[in-house]
Structures are given as structure tokens and as C-alpha cells.
Design a protein around this motif. Structure first.
Motif, mmCIF file in Angstrom:
data_model
loop_
_atom_site.group_PDB
_atom_site.id
_atom_site.type_symbol
_atom_site.label_atom_id
_atom_site.label_comp_id
_atom_site.label_asym_id
_atom_site.label_seq_id
_atom_site.Cartn_x
_atom_site.Cartn_y
_atom_site.Cartn_z
ATOM 1 N N ILE A 54 -25.918 -26.562 64.951
ATOM 2 C CA ILE A 54 -25.225 -27.052 65.202
ATOM 3 C C ILE A 54 -26.545 -29.111 65.380
ATOM 4 O O ILE A 54 -25.661 -30.161 64.902
ATOM 5 C CB ILE A 54 -23.849 -27.834 66.207
ATOM 6 N N SER A 55 -26.979 -28.337 66.714
ATOM 7 C CA SER A 55 -27.440 -30.105 66.980
ATOM 8 C C SER A 55 -29.018 -30.793 65.154
ATOM 9 O O SER A 55 -28.795 -31.550 65.645
ATOM 10 C CB SER A 55 -28.716 -29.584 67.912
ATOM 11 N N LYS A 56 -29.278 -29.010 64.624
ATOM 12 C CA LYS A 56 -30.026 -29.524 63.314
ATOM 13 C C LYS A 56 -29.244 -29.743 62.318
ATOM 14 O O LYS A 56 -29.408 -31.305 61.532
ATOM 15 C CB LYS A 56 -30.494 -28.565 62.862
ATOM 16 N N ILE A 86 -25.095 -37.208 73.491
ATOM 17 C CA ILE A 86 -23.726 -35.913 74.268
ATOM 18 C C ILE A 86 -24.207 -34.973 73.767
ATOM 19 O O ILE A 86 -24.295 -34.505 74.445
ATOM 20 C CB ILE A 86 -22.834 -36.968 74.184
ATOM 21 N N ILE A 87 -24.896 -35.346 72.096
ATOM 22 C CA ILE A 87 -25.148 -33.985 71.971
ATOM 23 C C ILE A 87 -26.594 -33.314 72.638
ATOM 24 O O ILE A 87 -26.650 -31.911 72.696
ATOM 25 C CB ILE A 87 -25.613 -34.780 70.389
ATOM 26 N N VAL A 88 -27.146 -34.148 72.421
ATOM 27 C CA VAL A 88 -28.558 -33.461 73.608
ATOM 28 C C VAL A 88 -28.121 -32.956 75.221
ATOM 29 O O VAL A 88 -28.124 -31.769 75.109
ATOM 30 C CB VAL A 88 -29.526 -34.505 73.704
ATOM 31 N N LEU A 89 -27.543 -33.505 75.460
ATOM 32 C CA LEU A 89 -27.171 -32.767 77.020
ATOM 33 C C LEU A 89 -26.024 -31.952 76.602
ATOM 34 O O LEU A 89 -26.611 -31.727 77.752
ATOM 35 C CB LEU A 89 -26.307 -34.266 77.921
ATOM 36 N N PHE A 90 -25.337 -32.013 75.691
ATOM 37 C CA PHE A 90 -24.427 -30.828 75.963
ATOM 38 C C PHE A 90 -25.481 -29.299 75.090
ATOM 39 O O PHE A 90 -25.350 -28.683 75.986
ATOM 40 C CB PHE A 90 -23.071 -30.963 74.864
ATOM 41 N N PHE A 91 -26.052 -29.871 74.347
ATOM 42 C CA PHE A 91 -26.236 -28.254 73.693
ATOM 43 C C PHE A 91 -27.757 -28.076 73.732
ATOM 44 O O PHE A 91 -28.269 -27.106 74.192
ATOM 45 C CB PHE A 91 -26.588 -28.169 72.063
ATOM 46 N N GLY A 92 -28.397 -28.904 74.397
ATOM 47 C CA GLY A 92 -29.761 -28.668 75.126
ATOM 48 C C GLY A 92 -29.816 -28.547 76.641
ATOM 49 O O GLY A 92 -30.668 -27.603 76.953
ATOM 50 N N LEU A 93 -28.990 -29.311 77.739
ATOM 51 C CA LEU A 93 -28.955 -28.844 78.455
ATOM 52 C C LEU A 93 -27.501 -28.109 79.607
ATOM 53 O O LEU A 93 -28.375 -26.983 80.030
ATOM 54 C CB LEU A 93 -28.689 -30.591 79.587
#
Length: 242
Positions: A182-184, A208-215
């Protein structure tokens, strides 16, 4: 064909002279990313050791509180404090957590987005749990447990034990791999468009995308994997209804 050739560039074939089986291929990116994770863990261990040597420091308080949280988790699940279980659960959580969130480092991807990594972690969890069940109940009690409540349940009990490996591996892999995809897709959609890139920056959507899927997702899946391992250990050692 170009895509297949691109994928093959990231595959090592150490046993190519013996067999060409795809089961023995090694993903070079996964190996490299895992070494990055181990480097980060080594750095954190050095920082933690330094923090513990500084009496009364805020870093020492953070490290002690972190260890105490895992110790409390073990006590609440198993009913007793165990240094071995606390060390294993803490190490398992930290490793998976960093594997899931290492994507915040540029050019590094999550090792747990590779099914081989999650299967290895699930096998480690399974072997640890089974070993302590044998230590607690003895080999005779361990084997006898497979024939409960009836003799004919033996095949189903074996499948039930082994299914925990599949469940742990595919749950972790599916969530992390799905988040990475999803991130890519999102980054590919906004790349090349100045308007969408600026829109993502100023609205905070990129964050938000990085925070949710990354962290957040990485922390959540590490916690779920750890708690399931601890629950399986409690059921095996203490019994399902104890």
C-alpha cells in the motif's frame, strides 16, 4: 520477462551446482536488511548498557521501565516471573518491532515482508514453546498430551500444534507485506506530480501513511506475535483451563 529478470538479480543461488530448487534460493535484499536490523539492535544494546551505567539518568529509567513492562506481561500471562521467558519475549518483540519499522531508514525494507523471515520467527517461537513444555511436563507427559482427550485425536492434535507455525508466520507476513504494498502504491501514485507531492507534504498525508504503516502497524504486529507466543507458552505449560 524484464520483471522476472529484475527479481532474479536479488536472488542468491548458493546451491546452484547441486540443485536448482527455488526452496534453496536466498533473497539478497532480505539478508542485507536483516543485517541492518541487527546493527540497529547492537547499537541500541550499547546505548542501553551505557544508560544503565548512568545512575539516576532518564535513559536508565526508560530502559528499566521497558524491561519491567515485559516482566509484568510474563507474570500476568504465566503467573510467575521467569528471567528466561522475559529475556526471550523481550528479544523477540524488539527484533520483530525493528524489522517491521526499519523501512523508515532510506533504501531499507522490512525483512518481515519476506515470508522466509516470518516462517523462521514462527519456527523459533514454536521450538521454544515445545521445548519448555517438555521441560515442564517431561517427554512422557508431552507425548501423552497428543492423545487427549481420546486416542483418535492424535492426528488432529499434531495438526493443531503445527498450525500455530503457519498462523504466526502468515499473519505477520500478510500484514507487513500488505502495508508495504500500500505504501509503495501510494508513493508511486504521487511521484512525478509536483501538485500531489506538495499536497501530501502540506496536508500531512505522507506523514500519516508512514506513521501508520511504518510505525503503528509495525508495533502492533510485533505485539500480537509476542502475545500469541506467550499465550501458546502459557497454554502448553499450565494447561488450557488453568
Amino acid at each position: 520477462m524484464e520483471n522476472l529478470n529484475f527479481l532474479n538479480t536479488h536472488v542468491w543461488k548458493p546451491f546452484a551446482r547441486i540443485t536448482n530448487s527455488a526452496w534453496l534460493y536466498v533473497n539478497s535484499h532480505t539478508i542485507q536488511d536483516t543485517w541492518v536490523v541487527m546493527g540497529v539492535i547492537t547499537l541500541l544494546c550499547l546505548i542501553g548498557r551505557y544508560a544503565l551505567s548512568r545512575k539516576g539518568g532518564i535513559l536508565q529509567h526508560i530502559v528499566l521501565q521497558l524491561v519491567e513492562q515485559f516482566r509484568t506481561m510474563v507474570i500476568q500471562t504465566l503467573g510467575t516471573a521467569s528471567r528466561a521467558h522475559t529475556a526471550f519475549i523481550t528479544s523477540l518483540f524488539i527484533f520483530i518491532m525493528i524489522c517491521n519499522t526499519i523501512t523508515i531508514v532510506p533504501y531499507v525494507e522490512e525483512p518481515t515482508s519476506d515470508i522466509n523471515t516470518t516462517i523462521a520467527l514462527a519456527l523459533i517461537s514454536f521450538i521454544y514453546v515445545q521445548a519448555y513444555i517438555i521441560i515442564t511436563h517431561g517427554i512422557k507427559g508431552y507425548i501423552t498430551d497428543y492423545f487427549k482427550p481420546f486416542f483418535v485425536m492424535f492426528p488432529l492434535n499434531i495438526m493443531g500444534r503445527l498450525s500455530s507455525v503457519i498462523s504466526l508466520a502468515f499473519r505477520l507476513f500478510g500484514n507487513i507485506f500488505g502495508g508495504a504494498v500500500i505504501s509503495k502504491i501510494y508513493l508511486a501514485a504521487i511521484s512525478g506530480s509536483l501538485f500531489f507531492e506538495l499536497f501530501g507534504i502540506f496536508t500531512g498525508l505522507n506523514f500519516i501513511i508512514v506513521l501508520f504503516f511504518g510505525l503503528f502497524e509495525g508495533f502492533l504486529q510485533a505485539f500480537v506475535f509476542t502475545m500469541l507466543t506467550l499465550t501458546n507458552l502459557a497454554i502448553g505449560v499450565q494447561g488450557e483451563f488453568e
